[in-house]
Design a protein around this motif. Sequence first.
Motif, PDB file in Angstrom:
ATOM      1  N   GLU A 140      66.137 -15.548  -1.210  1.00  0.00           N
ATOM      2  CA  GLU A 140      65.672 -15.013   0.085  1.00  0.00           C
ATOM      3  C   GLU A 140      66.804 -14.292   0.808  1.00  0.00           C
ATOM      4  OE1 GLU A 140      63.831 -18.145   2.309  1.00  0.00           O
ATOM      5  OE2 GLU A 140      61.872 -17.624   1.459  1.00  0.00           O
ATOM      6  N   ALA A 141      67.994 -14.871   0.759  1.00  0.00           N
ATOM      7  CA  ALA A 141      69.147 -14.218   1.399  1.00  0.00           C
ATOM      8  C   ALA A 141      69.430 -12.877   0.719  1.00  0.00           C
ATOM      9  CB  ALA A 141      70.368 -15.133   1.318  1.00  0.00           C
ATOM     10  N   LEU A 142      69.377 -12.860  -0.602  1.00  0.00           N
ATOM     11  CA  LEU A 142      69.678 -11.637  -1.344  1.00  0.00           C
ATOM     12  C   LEU A 142      68.604 -10.573  -1.135  1.00  0.00           C
ATOM     13  CD1 LEU A 142      70.758 -13.354  -4.689  1.00  0.00           C
ATOM     14  CD2 LEU A 142      72.297 -12.198  -3.071  1.00  0.00           C
ATOM     15  N   ALA A 143      67.363 -11.015  -1.035  1.00  0.00           N
ATOM     16  CA  ALA A 143      66.237 -10.070  -0.967  1.00  0.00           C
ATOM     17  C   ALA A 143      66.253  -9.226   0.298  1.00  0.00           C
ATOM     18  CB  ALA A 143      64.917 -10.838  -1.063  1.00  0.00           C
ATOM     19  N   ARG A 144      67.034  -9.620   1.293  1.00  0.00           N
ATOM     20  CA  ARG A 144      67.095  -8.854   2.543  1.00  0.00           C
ATOM     21  C   ARG A 144      67.988  -7.625   2.420  1.00  0.00           C
ATOM     22  NH1 ARG A 144      68.239 -14.242   4.789  1.00  0.00           N
ATOM     23  NH2 ARG A 144      66.211 -15.220   5.030  1.00  0.00           N
ATOM     24  N   VAL A 145      68.698  -7.504   1.294  1.00  0.00           N
ATOM     25  CA  VAL A 145      69.674  -6.413   1.145  1.00  0.00           C
ATOM     26  C   VAL A 145      69.292  -5.562  -0.075  1.00  0.00           C
ATOM     27  CG1 VAL A 145      72.122  -5.903   0.758  1.00  0.00           C
ATOM     28  CG2 VAL A 145      71.457  -7.860   2.177  1.00  0.00           C
ATOM     29  N   ASP A 146      69.194  -4.251   0.147  1.00  0.00           N
ATOM     30  CA  ASP A 146      68.735  -3.345  -0.911  1.00  0.00           C
ATOM     31  C   ASP A 146      69.501  -3.519  -2.224  1.00  0.00           C
ATOM     32  OD1 ASP A 146      66.930  -2.307   0.806  1.00  0.00           O
ATOM     33  OD2 ASP A 146      68.006  -0.437   1.204  1.00  0.00           O
ATOM     34  N   ALA A 147      70.827  -3.534  -2.133  1.00  0.00           N
ATOM     35  CA  ALA A 147      71.630  -3.555  -3.363  1.00  0.00           C
ATOM     36  C   ALA A 147      71.338  -4.814  -4.184  1.00  0.00           C
ATOM     37  CB  ALA A 147      73.114  -3.486  -3.021  1.00  0.00           C
ATOM     38  N   HIS A 148      71.195  -5.944  -3.526  1.00  0.00           N
ATOM     39  CA  HIS A 148      70.925  -7.194  -4.256  1.00  0.00           C
ATOM     40  C   HIS A 148      69.489  -7.206  -4.799  1.00  0.00           C
ATOM     41  CE1 HIS A 148      74.759  -8.773  -3.211  1.00  0.00           C
ATOM     42  NE2 HIS A 148      74.506  -8.846  -1.917  1.00  0.00           N
ATOM     43  N   ARG A 149      68.573  -6.667  -4.000  1.00  0.00           N
ATOM     44  CA  ARG A 149      67.176  -6.614  -4.451  1.00  0.00           C
ATOM     45  C   ARG A 149      67.066  -5.739  -5.712  1.00  0.00           C
ATOM     46  NH1 ARG A 149      65.285  -5.481   0.479  1.00  0.00           N
ATOM     47  NH2 ARG A 149      65.079  -3.312  -0.094  1.00  0.00           N
ATOM     48  N   CYS A 150      67.727  -4.595  -5.693  1.00  0.00           N
ATOM     49  CA  CYS A 150      67.696  -3.702  -6.858  1.00  0.00           C
ATOM     50  C   CYS A 150      68.328  -4.378  -8.067  1.00  0.00           C
ATOM     51  CB  CYS A 150      68.453  -2.399  -6.568  1.00  0.00           C
ATOM     52  SG  CYS A 150      67.613  -1.366  -5.389  1.00  0.00           S
ATOM     53  N   PHE A 151      69.441  -5.068  -7.832  1.00  0.00           N
ATOM     54  CA  PHE A 151      70.136  -5.750  -8.929  1.00  0.00           C
ATOM     55  C   PHE A 151      69.218  -6.800  -9.554  1.00  0.00           C
ATOM     56  CE2 PHE A 151      72.691  -9.344 -10.420  1.00  0.00           C
ATOM     57  CZ  PHE A 151      73.555  -8.718 -11.303  1.00  0.00           C
ATOM     58  N   LEU A 152      68.581  -7.596  -8.715  1.00  0.00           N
ATOM     59  CA  LEU A 152      67.685  -8.640  -9.238  1.00  0.00           C
ATOM     60  C   LEU A 152      66.510  -8.026  -9.998  1.00  0.00           C
ATOM     61  CD1 LEU A 152      67.433 -11.370  -6.465  1.00  0.00           C
ATOM     62  CD2 LEU A 152      68.127 -11.704  -8.845  1.00  0.00           C
ATOM     63  N   ASN A 153      65.983  -6.947  -9.473  1.00  0.00           N
ATOM     64  CA  ASN A 153      64.853  -6.306 -10.157  1.00  0.00           C
ATOM     65  C   ASN A 153      65.271  -5.750 -11.517  1.00  0.00           C
ATOM     66  OD1 ASN A 153      63.017  -6.962  -8.194  1.00  0.00           O
ATOM     67  ND2 ASN A 153      63.330  -5.074  -7.029  1.00  0.00           N
ATOM     68  N   ARG A 154      66.472  -5.166 -11.586  1.00  0.00           N
ATOM     69  CA  ARG A 154      66.960  -4.658 -12.883  1.00  0.00           C
ATOM     70  C   ARG A 154      67.176  -5.813 -13.849  1.00  0.00           C
ATOM     71  NH1 ARG A 154      70.243  -1.262  -9.850  1.00  0.00           N
ATOM     72  NH2 ARG A 154      72.057  -2.565 -10.250  1.00  0.00           N
ATOM     73  N   LEU A 155      67.711  -6.904 -13.333  1.00  0.00           N
ATOM     74  CA  LEU A 155      67.946  -8.080 -14.176  1.00  0.00           C
ATOM     75  C   LEU A 155      66.626  -8.586 -14.766  1.00  0.00           C
ATOM     76  CD1 LEU A 155      70.277  -9.827 -15.009  1.00  0.00           C
ATOM     77  CD2 LEU A 155      70.082 -11.078 -12.857  1.00  0.00           C
ATOM     78  N   HIS A 156      65.596  -8.619 -13.964  1.00  0.00           N
ATOM     79  CA  HIS A 156      64.306  -9.097 -14.474  1.00  0.00           C
ATOM     80  C   HIS A 156      63.697  -8.119 -15.466  1.00  0.00           C
ATOM     81  CE1 HIS A 156      63.823 -12.908 -12.489  1.00  0.00           C
ATOM     82  NE2 HIS A 156      64.361 -12.379 -11.422  1.00  0.00           N
ATOM     83  N   ARG A 157      63.957  -6.832 -15.267  1.00  0.00           N
ATOM     84  CA  ARG A 157      63.464  -5.866 -16.261  1.00  0.00           C
ATOM     85  C   ARG A 157      64.187  -6.092 -17.584  1.00  0.00           C
ATOM     86  NH1 ARG A 157      63.893  -1.838 -12.389  1.00  0.00           N
ATOM     87  NH2 ARG A 157      65.382  -0.629 -13.609  1.00  0.00           N
ATOM     88  N   GLN A 158      65.486  -6.393 -17.506  1.00  0.00           N
ATOM     89  CA  GLN A 158      66.240  -6.639 -18.735  1.00  0.00           C
ATOM     90  C   GLN A 158      65.733  -7.893 -19.451  1.00  0.00           C
ATOM     91  OE1 GLN A 158      70.051  -8.610 -18.703  1.00  0.00           O
ATOM     92  NE2 GLN A 158      70.983  -6.935 -19.844  1.00  0.00           N
ATOM     93  N   ILE A 159      65.536  -8.976 -18.702  1.00  0.00           N
ATOM     94  CA  ILE A 159      65.164 -10.218 -19.385  1.00  0.00           C
ATOM     95  C   ILE A 159      63.685 -10.242 -19.781  1.00  0.00           C
ATOM     96  CG2 ILE A 159      67.005 -11.531 -18.300  1.00  0.00           C
ATOM     97  CD1 ILE A 159      64.961 -12.888 -16.595  1.00  0.00           C
ATOM     98  N   ALA A 160      62.928  -9.260 -19.321  1.00  0.00           N
ATOM     99  CA  ALA A 160      61.542  -9.168 -19.797  1.00  0.00           C
ATOM    100  C   ALA A 160      61.529  -8.985 -21.312  1.00  0.00           C
ATOM    101  CB  ALA A 160      60.830  -8.012 -19.104  1.00  0.00           C
ATOM    102  N   GLY A 161      62.627  -8.466 -21.852  1.00  0.00           N
ATOM    103  CA  GLY A 161      62.737  -8.291 -23.300  1.00  0.00           C
ATOM    104  C   GLY A 161      62.838  -9.605 -24.053  1.00  0.00           C
ATOM    105  N   PHE A 162      63.048 -10.695 -23.333  1.00  0.00           N
ATOM    106  CA  PHE A 162      63.132 -12.014 -23.971  1.00  0.00           C
ATOM    107  C   PHE A 162      61.811 -12.765 -23.786  1.00  0.00           C
ATOM    108  CE2 PHE A 162      67.326 -10.649 -22.994  1.00  0.00           C
ATOM    109  CZ  PHE A 162      68.209 -11.256 -23.843  1.00  0.00           C
ATOM    110  N   ALA A 163      60.743 -12.025 -23.543  1.00  0.00           N
ATOM    111  CA  ALA A 163      59.473 -12.616 -23.139  1.00  0.00           C
ATOM    112  C   ALA A 163      58.907 -13.604 -24.153  1.00  0.00           C
ATOM    113  CB  ALA A 163      58.451 -11.523 -22.866  1.00  0.00           C
ATOM    114  N   ASP A 164      59.254 -13.429 -25.420  1.00  0.00           N
ATOM    115  CA  ASP A 164      58.683 -14.311 -26.422  1.00  0.00           C
ATOM    116  C   ASP A 164      59.383 -15.672 -26.467  1.00  0.00           C
ATOM    117  OD1 ASP A 164      60.897 -12.835 -27.176  1.00  0.00           O
ATOM    118  OD2 ASP A 164      60.514 -13.200 -29.309  1.00  0.00           O
ATOM    119  N   LEU A 165      60.457 -15.838 -25.717  1.00  0.00           N
ATOM    120  CA  LEU A 165      61.223 -17.093 -25.809  1.00  0.00           C
ATOM    121  C   LEU A 165      60.674 -18.195 -24.925  1.00  0.00           C
ATOM    122  CD1 LEU A 165      64.925 -15.858 -26.035  1.00  0.00           C
ATOM    123  CD2 LEU A 165      63.438 -16.670 -27.850  1.00  0.00           C
ATOM    124  N   LEU A 166      60.195 -17.858 -23.736  1.00  0.00           N
ATOM    125  CA  LEU A 166      59.708 -18.909 -22.837  1.00  0.00           C
ATOM    126  C   LEU A 166      58.306 -18.590 -22.387  1.00  0.00           C
ATOM    127  CD1 LEU A 166      62.729 -19.634 -20.481  1.00  0.00           C
ATOM    128  CD2 LEU A 166      61.774 -21.158 -22.188  1.00  0.00           C
TER     129      LEU A 166
END
Length: 166
Positions: A140-166
Amino acid sequence: MNDEQMNALLAARALTAAVTPLSTDCGRVCGHACCQPDETGRGGMLLFPGEEALYRGLAGFAVTRTDLMGAPALLLTCNDHCQREERPLSCRIFPLLPVLREGRVGVVRDRRGYEVCPLLPSGLGGFRTDFVEAVRQAGEALARVDAHRCFLNRLHRQIAGFADLL
Ligand code: SF4
Ligand code: SF4
């Protein structure tokens, strides 16, 4: 980096400074697997935007450039041990991640850790509730700031490639 970005990062780090995934030291179960170098002999945790400033001149750490879904990012490598207060946010929240969905912040397991962390297959219910809640509040703290929100969104796009693991 602006004050808002650093303040959000410091808040997220503070929220996750004292909580742990289990009541006992989970590192005893796995030999602190998440602190060991990978198969290339090189560990490394992604730094959140601006976090590198906290490691300038700090012994035992090195910062290198990497790429996160086409955007420049920074990786912190360590000597496989650190003081608790020195841990980067990625280590504080591992093996969970905050996720931003439809304007709300939730918590998911970090699929990148599946091969090292024995806690992940048990689901979120296997973690201390205060740990899960601290990761959510950090999100929640991070989501208030554009740079952190973008970083988290990119991270989730990257780990979507591991979708078959969990
Ligand atoms: S790999 Fe998982 S169980 Fe082991 S120390 Fe890291 S978080 Fe704890
Ligand atoms: S910074 Fe600390 S917690 Fe993170 S991987 Fe290195 S030794 Fe482990």
